[in-house]
Design a protein around this motif. Structure first.
Motif, PDB file in Angstrom:
ATOM      1  N   ALA A 145      84.182  41.363  44.093  1.00  0.00           N
ATOM      2  CA  ALA A 145      84.620  42.667  43.598  1.00  0.00           C
ATOM      3  C   ALA A 145      83.559  43.289  42.705  1.00  0.00           C
ATOM      4  O   ALA A 145      83.316  44.515  42.760  1.00  0.00           O
ATOM      5  CB  ALA A 145      85.931  42.503  42.819  1.00  0.00           C
ATOM      6  N   ARG A 146      82.915  42.474  41.880  1.00  0.00           N
ATOM      7  CA  ARG A 146      81.872  43.002  41.004  1.00  0.00           C
ATOM      8  C   ARG A 146      80.683  43.513  41.806  1.00  0.00           C
ATOM      9  O   ARG A 146      80.132  44.579  41.527  1.00  0.00           O
ATOM     10  CB  ARG A 146      81.442  41.904  40.038  1.00  0.00           C
ATOM     11  CG  ARG A 146      80.492  42.373  38.955  1.00  0.00           C
ATOM     12  CD  ARG A 146      80.348  41.347  37.863  1.00  0.00           C
ATOM     13  NE  ARG A 146      79.938  40.055  38.382  1.00  0.00           N
ATOM     14  CZ  ARG A 146      80.635  38.924  38.273  1.00  0.00           C
ATOM     15  NH1 ARG A 146      81.800  38.943  37.672  1.00  0.00           N
ATOM     16  NH2 ARG A 146      80.189  37.789  38.758  1.00  0.00           N
ATOM     17  N   GLU A 147      80.273  42.758  42.821  1.00  0.00           N
ATOM     18  CA  GLU A 147      79.154  43.184  43.660  1.00  0.00           C
ATOM     19  C   GLU A 147      79.495  44.478  44.405  1.00  0.00           C
ATOM     20  O   GLU A 147      78.679  45.399  44.480  1.00  0.00           O
ATOM     21  CB  GLU A 147      78.809  42.073  44.658  1.00  0.00           C
ATOM     22  CG  GLU A 147      78.155  40.848  44.043  1.00  0.00           C
ATOM     23  CD  GLU A 147      76.730  41.129  43.591  1.00  0.00           C
ATOM     24  OE1 GLU A 147      76.112  42.069  44.140  1.00  0.00           O
ATOM     25  OE2 GLU A 147      76.241  40.434  42.691  1.00  0.00           O
ATOM     26  N   ARG A 201      88.183  30.073  44.249  1.00  0.00           N
ATOM     27  CA  ARG A 201      88.530  31.257  45.029  1.00  0.00           C
ATOM     28  C   ARG A 201      88.651  32.488  44.129  1.00  0.00           C
ATOM     29  O   ARG A 201      88.197  33.589  44.491  1.00  0.00           O
ATOM     30  CB  ARG A 201      89.848  31.027  45.788  1.00  0.00           C
ATOM     31  CG  ARG A 201      89.715  30.081  46.963  1.00  0.00           C
ATOM     32  CD  ARG A 201      90.970  30.130  47.816  1.00  0.00           C
ATOM     33  NE  ARG A 201      92.093  29.531  47.133  1.00  0.00           N
ATOM     34  CZ  ARG A 201      92.470  28.273  47.252  1.00  0.00           C
ATOM     35  NH1 ARG A 201      91.766  27.461  48.033  1.00  0.00           N
ATOM     36  NH2 ARG A 201      93.514  27.803  46.604  1.00  0.00           N
ATOM     37  N   THR A 202      89.255  32.300  42.956  1.00  0.00           N
ATOM     38  CA  THR A 202      89.380  33.422  42.020  1.00  0.00           C
ATOM     39  C   THR A 202      88.015  33.908  41.560  1.00  0.00           C
ATOM     40  O   THR A 202      87.759  35.116  41.490  1.00  0.00           O
ATOM     41  CB  THR A 202      90.224  32.989  40.810  1.00  0.00           C
ATOM     42  OG1 THR A 202      91.508  32.552  41.267  1.00  0.00           O
ATOM     43  CG2 THR A 202      90.411  34.149  39.841  1.00  0.00           C
ATOM     44  N   GLU A 203      87.137  32.944  41.218  1.00  0.00           N
ATOM     45  CA  GLU A 203      85.799  33.315  40.792  1.00  0.00           C
ATOM     46  C   GLU A 203      85.046  34.051  41.902  1.00  0.00           C
ATOM     47  O   GLU A 203      84.309  35.012  41.651  1.00  0.00           O
ATOM     48  CB  GLU A 203      85.024  32.062  40.381  1.00  0.00           C
ATOM     49  CG  GLU A 203      85.471  31.460  39.074  1.00  0.00           C
ATOM     50  CD  GLU A 203      85.195  32.387  37.909  1.00  0.00           C
ATOM     51  OE1 GLU A 203      84.082  32.932  37.828  1.00  0.00           O
ATOM     52  OE2 GLU A 203      86.112  32.586  37.081  1.00  0.00           O
ATOM     53  N   ASN A 233      86.171  49.332  35.477  1.00  0.00           N
ATOM     54  CA  ASN A 233      85.678  47.965  35.645  1.00  0.00           C
ATOM     55  C   ASN A 233      84.181  47.817  35.414  1.00  0.00           C
ATOM     56  O   ASN A 233      83.651  46.716  35.488  1.00  0.00           O
ATOM     57  CB  ASN A 233      86.003  47.462  37.059  1.00  0.00           C
ATOM     58  CG  ASN A 233      87.488  47.396  37.314  1.00  0.00           C
ATOM     59  OD1 ASN A 233      88.244  46.951  36.460  1.00  0.00           O
ATOM     60  ND2 ASN A 233      87.916  47.857  38.485  1.00  0.00           N
ATOM     61  N   GLY A 234      83.496  48.929  35.166  1.00  0.00           N
ATOM     62  CA  GLY A 234      82.044  48.856  35.043  1.00  0.00           C
ATOM     63  C   GLY A 234      81.597  48.023  33.872  1.00  0.00           C
ATOM     64  O   GLY A 234      80.799  47.083  34.008  1.00  0.00           O
TER      65      GLY A 234
END
Length: 433
Positions: free
Chosen positions: A206-208, A198-200, A398-399
């Motif tokens: 979030a990254r997408e 779930r964390t992954e 976060n980039g």
């Protein structure tokens, strides 16, 4: 419910019984054995020429030793063998032999004591039968042997069977307890794996979202600022910028819809997974959700062929971007995997977004190199010449983290940092396989 310790405390010493029922059984057997031996002690006193009360007392003491059968089974059997010449303790010998055979005493000791009891009973029966009846000696021997075997072997065999059965049940209980502990441990590990999955998945989503939204919105903000600046002076350019803003917004909405569609479809795909075990199914289902989301996102994601369009969008926003491509693509006519192409595209996209945010007006060079077994990309900007049209874009920080996670996840190399000329460089190398 009364605990075992309380039951033993009420039973009083000696405290070697495991259950209160065992106390009742042993005391009852000892009482019956004492009564039997007391009755037989009267005959023994007459034959031995001793006072009857002494014979009765002797019988009571001998019979009462049966109460010790669970604590000292060997001693009880030895007492039975010792009093065999006095023809006392029939119940004592039978129950003692059964208890000995069913206990944890080594088999060789059981066999030795059983042989001693068999011989003692045979001798006593032979002497008694030969003196009481006039019969053929062979018949006397056969009768004595039959009685000795009947009083020794069946109790011993029954005790061996009960003991083996009890040990088997204890072994099965231990295995069941061990299995329960293992299942509990597996369930805990499955929950840990589910939480990790779930964390992954949250990190990937979030990254997408960051890669999709940040770039499009950054360009929209740049065009909106330019639109505001030229709205009165140059209506034609303002109309062009407005159209670009609309295109950017539509593209961002399209990509967001695709991502949300993947998130809605993933649980349905995971629902068909068989739930063989509760703990393992939890982890497997979540992993399937993550795998389905990643697979769907990769299949529908961008590719290297779209880099020209991506650079063109930055040029349209007023950025001076030069793109240099080395190599003609994968060697041998092969194709890159979807994960490699999407990661390469996202790295260039995020690097260009950072240029819009932190280096407006700077000259940017995008390099893409196709090598043997790997593909490399580099985005380098020159010194910042100030904010273009007063545009200020927020940064979440976060980039670079997201780019590094993407590249390292495929076994690649990621390097970023300032250049000697005062600019910034982002470099990544991805293995083809």
């Amino acid at each position: 419910m009364t605990s075992t310790g309380e039951e033993q405390g009420r039973a009083g010493p000696p405290l070697w019984w495991a259950r209160r029922r065992d106390v009742v059984v042993d005391v009852a057997l000892a009482g019956v054995s004492a009564a039997e031996c007391a009755w037989e002690g009267i005959r023994f006193a007459d034959e031995a020429g001793i006072p009857v009360p002494l014979g009765v007392l002797f019988g009571v003491v001998v019979g009462a030793t049966l109460v010790l059968r669970r604590r000292w089974p060997i001693a009880v059997v030895l007492v039975g063998i010792a009093v065999a010449p006095a023809e006392v303790g029939f119940l004592l010998s039978v129950v003692g032999m059964y208890t000995l055979a069913s206990s944890e005493v080594p088999r060789r000791i059981i066999a030795a004591l059983a042989s001693m009891s068999l011989v003692a009973t045979f001798i006593v029966m032979y002497l008694k039968t030969r003196g009481d009846v006039e019969a053929d000696p062979g018949l006397v021997v056969a009768l004595s042997g039959f009685v000795a075997v009947a009083l020794t072997v069946p109790p011993m065999l029954l005790g061996l069977y009960i003991g083996a059965r009890r040990r088997l049940m204890e072994s099965l209980q231990e295995r069941a307890d061990s299995l329960e502990r293992e299942l509990s441990l597996l369930a805990d590990r499955a929950e840990e794996r589910a939480e990790w999955a779930r964390t992954e998945e949250r990190t990937r989503i979030a990254r997408e979202m960051h890669d999709v939204v940040a770039h499009r919105v950054s360009l929209m903000v740049v065009h909106a600022a330019a639109l505001e600046a030229v709205a009165v002076k140059d209506p034609a350019r303002a109309a062009k910028n407005a159209a670009l803003v609309g295109d950017m917004g539509r593209q961002a909405l399209t990509e967001l819809r695709e991502m949300l569609g993947v998130l809605r479809a993933a649980p349905a795909k995971a629902a068909v997974a068989p739930a063989a075990a509760v703990g393992a199914a939890v982890g497997a289902a979540v992993v399937q959700v993550a795998a389905a989301s990643v697979a769907a996102g990769v299949d529908e994601g961008p590719s290297l062929e779209e880099l020209e369009a991506l650079v063109g969008q930055s040029r349209a926003a007023g950025m001076a971007v030069e793109m240099v491509v080395q190599g003609a693509g994968p060697a041998g006519g092969a194709v890159y995997s979807a994960e490699v192409e999407q990661t390469a595209y996202r790295v260039v996209q995020e690097a260009l977004t950072n240029c819009h945010k932190h280096a407006p007006g700077a000259r940017v060079v995008v390099r893409l190199a196709h090598r043997e077994g790997e593909v490399a990309m580099q985005v380098e900007n020159g010194p910042c010449e100030g904010k273009a049209d007063g545009v200020g874009l927020p940064s979440g920080g976060n980039g670079l983290v997201g780019m590094r996670e993407r590249v390292l996840g495929l076994g690649g190399v990621f390097v970023s940092g300032p250049t000697d000329a005062g600019g910034f460089r982002v470099s990544a190398v991805l293995p083809v396989r």
